[in-house]
Design a protein around this motif. Structure first.
Motif, PDB file in Angstrom:
ATOM      1  N   SER A  89      35.976  19.221 -38.483  1.00 14.31           N
ATOM      2  CA  SER A  89      37.214  18.960 -37.724  1.00 14.31           C
ATOM      3  C   SER A  89      37.367  19.898 -36.520  1.00 14.31           C
ATOM      4  O   SER A  89      38.389  19.898 -35.842  1.00 14.31           O
ATOM      5  CB  SER A  89      38.433  19.073 -38.653  1.00 14.31           C
TER       6      SER A  89
ATOM      7  N   ASN B 276      36.236  19.872 -33.523  1.00 17.93           N
ATOM      8  CA  ASN B 276      36.415  19.338 -32.168  1.00 17.93           C
ATOM      9  C   ASN B 276      37.322  18.108 -32.124  1.00 17.93           C
ATOM     10  O   ASN B 276      37.221  17.300 -31.205  1.00 17.93           O
ATOM     11  CB  ASN B 276      35.048  19.025 -31.554  1.00 17.93           C
ATOM     12  N   GLU B 277      38.205  17.987 -33.120  1.00 21.76           N
ATOM     13  CA  GLU B 277      39.094  16.809 -33.144  1.00 21.76           C
ATOM     14  C   GLU B 277      40.003  16.769 -31.927  1.00 21.76           C
ATOM     15  O   GLU B 277      40.326  15.699 -31.422  1.00 21.76           O
ATOM     16  CB  GLU B 277      39.917  16.794 -34.436  1.00 21.76           C
ATOM     17  N   ASN B 278      40.400  17.946 -31.436  1.00 24.53           N
ATOM     18  CA  ASN B 278      41.274  17.980 -30.246  1.00 24.53           C
ATOM     19  C   ASN B 278      40.578  17.448 -28.991  1.00 24.53           C
ATOM     20  O   ASN B 278      41.207  17.177 -27.984  1.00 24.53           O
ATOM     21  CB  ASN B 278      41.815  19.397 -30.009  1.00 24.53           C
ATOM     22  N   LYS B 279      39.244  17.295 -29.083  1.00 20.52           N
ATOM     23  CA  LYS B 279      38.500  16.733 -27.940  1.00 20.52           C
ATOM     24  C   LYS B 279      38.192  15.252 -28.162  1.00 20.52           C
ATOM     25  O   LYS B 279      37.385  14.653 -27.459  1.00 20.52           O
ATOM     26  CB  LYS B 279      37.173  17.484 -27.750  1.00 20.52           C
ATOM     27  N   GLY B 280      38.804  14.672 -29.211  1.00 19.40           N
ATOM     28  CA  GLY B 280      38.574  13.240 -29.482  1.00 19.40           C
ATOM     29  C   GLY B 280      37.283  12.991 -30.242  1.00 19.40           C
ATOM     30  O   GLY B 280      36.708  11.908 -30.160  1.00 19.40           O
TER      31      GLY B 280
ATOM     32  N   LYS C 267      35.317  13.072 -33.977  1.00 24.84           N
ATOM     33  CA  LYS C 267      35.440  13.149 -35.441  1.00 24.84           C
ATOM     34  C   LYS C 267      34.081  13.553 -36.021  1.00 24.84           C
ATOM     35  O   LYS C 267      33.058  12.912 -35.739  1.00 24.84           O
ATOM     36  CB  LYS C 267      35.856  11.761 -35.953  1.00 24.84           C
TER      37      LYS C 267
ATOM     38  N   LYS D 298      36.676   9.621 -32.080  1.00 24.80           N
ATOM     39  CA  LYS D 298      37.767   9.702 -33.056  1.00 24.80           C
ATOM     40  C   LYS D 298      38.709   8.491 -32.989  1.00 24.80           C
ATOM     41  O   LYS D 298      39.144   7.962 -34.018  1.00 24.80           O
ATOM     42  CB  LYS D 298      38.550  10.998 -32.857  1.00 24.80           C
ATOM     43  N   GLU D 299      38.978   8.046 -31.775  1.00 22.17           N
ATOM     44  CA  GLU D 299      39.890   6.902 -31.638  1.00 22.17           C
ATOM     45  C   GLU D 299      39.269   5.655 -32.271  1.00 22.17           C
ATOM     46  O   GLU D 299      39.960   4.889 -32.962  1.00 22.17           O
ATOM     47  CB  GLU D 299      40.141   6.662 -30.143  1.00 22.17           C
TER      48      GLU D 299
ATOM     49  N   ASP E 178      39.581   6.093 -36.016  1.00 21.70           N
ATOM     50  CA  ASP E 178      40.957   5.913 -36.505  1.00 21.70           C
ATOM     51  C   ASP E 178      41.352   4.437 -36.573  1.00 21.70           C
ATOM     52  O   ASP E 178      42.193   4.060 -37.383  1.00 21.70           O
ATOM     53  CB  ASP E 178      41.948   6.669 -35.604  1.00 21.70           C
TER      54      ASP E 178
END
Ligand code: LMR
Length: 353
Positions: free
Chosen positions: A148, A150-154, A156, A260-261, A264
């Motif tokens: 997790s 690099n989740e802030n960079k999109g 996963k 990540k998008e 999701d």
């Protein structure tokens, strides 16, 4: 005249219509409903790009994962694997992932150090004793925390894969003692910790992307390099180096990443199937990378004139003593308490065994 033109248009339209009408209409038969056709329009495609050959541990794991996902989702999800940097090289694959041009990549963790310096942990020399050590750490809580990161960079994180240990090679002289590295130019992946490793040995690190490795070696841009046997074999580096030391000094791990998008938005059952396929592939890969690296080491020994040395435990300790500053450097780059403890424990272990 108007009447003549209108009736000619009508006749032409009827003739064209006759030839192009569906057979079912003419024959009065009904076309059966095509289930497969409908399924295809709903199919989810995952483009998975990576930079190494198909016959390497990562290449094989990507194919296995693709097969498992297709099986588990009954063909609903298709994973298209693009090996050898055919779609994106390691210079642009991360951007391609973030832009959702591809949905999956598996770069070596060293190449993620510019996103978060913590990835440099895995570049520390002699961090692991053997494959079991690697497996334990990657599957530990600490290992999972990287997913997790690099989740802030999109991005996963799906898994950490292992390609086992890196070995050293050079065209100038055998590499057995720290002094043997002095003044030589070594190709490295972009990682401050790896750069530090070569500087500590008195060598000059040169960053070169993987797809340019062979040609830059031909062009004499560096003297030596470090990599796993599978990469040394599949990129035919062994044919252009005179000396190789089986040093097992470094670890080559991959972070298997998804946009990540995209992740999701996947239905929950699909996410579950992907995760199952990934965890089966990850456990399989530990022994598979060992098998491939061993097999290809034998092939290198048989097929080439490269001189192969194996570092003794005593020689490893001499390398570690010279490389201690690299550990200090890593400790300065992170504030993560757990990581620092892990590293200090490893240093204690190396110094007391
Ligand atoms: C390298 O650049 O040497 C490796 O990261 C290539 C790879 O992905 O195994």
């Amino acid at each position: 005249m108007k009447y003549l033109i209108a009736s000619s248009v009508l006749v032409i339209t009827l003739i064209i219509g006759f030839f192009f009408l569906p057979e079912s209409f003419l024959s009065g038969k009904e076309i059966p409903y095509d289930d497969e056709q409908d399924g295809l329009s709903k199919q989810i495609v995952i483009r998975f790009s990576h930079v190494v050959a198909e016959n390497t541990p990562k290449g094989l794991a990507a194919q296995k994962f693709a097969r498992l996902v297709e099986e588990k989702t009954d063909g609903l999800v298709k994973v298209e694997v693009y090996p050898n940097g055919s779609l994106h090289t390691d210079e642009d694959e991360l951007d391609a992932l973030i832009d959702n041009d591809v949905q999956m990549i598996a770069p070596s963790v060293s190449k993620l150090t510019n996103l978060a310096p913590e990835w440099g942990l895995f570049d520390l020399p002699f961090l692991f004793d053997n494959d079991q050590d690697i497996e334990e750490t990657l599957s530990s809580e600490l290992g999972h925390r990287f997913l997790s990161l690099n989740e802030n960079k999109g991005i996963k994180g799906l898994a950490l894969w292992s390609n086992g240990f890196k070995q050293m090679s050079s065209n100038l002289n055998p590499l057995l003692y720290p002094d043997d590295f002095k003044g030589q130019r070594f190709r490295i992946m972009p990682s401050p910790i790896i750069a530090e490793q070569f500087k500590a040995l008195g060598a000059k690190p040169v960053e070169v992307p993987f797809n340019q490795l062979y040609t830059s070696l031909q062009e004499d841009q560096f003297d030596g390099q470090e990599n796993t046997i599978s990469n040394i074999y599949s990129r035919r580096i062994y044919g252009m180096q005179k000396y190789m030391t089986v040093s097992n000094h470094g670890f080559l791990g991959y972070a298997v990443l998804m946009n990540k998008e995209f992740w999701d938005k996947l239905p929950k059952e699909v996410q579950r199937d992907i995760q199952e396929a990934m965890s089966e592939t990850t456990s399989w890969m530990i022994s598979e990378s060992q098998r491939v690296n061993e097999e290809q080491l034998n092939l290198i020994a048989r097929e080439s004139s490269i001189q192969i040395y194996r570092l003794t435990e005593q020689e490893k300790m001499e390398w570690y003593q010279a490389l201690r500053p690299v550990y200090q450097k890593f400790l300065q780059t992170t504030n993560d308490k757990e990581m620092k403890e892990f590293v200090k424990k490893r240093m204690d272990h190396l110094e007391t065994h």
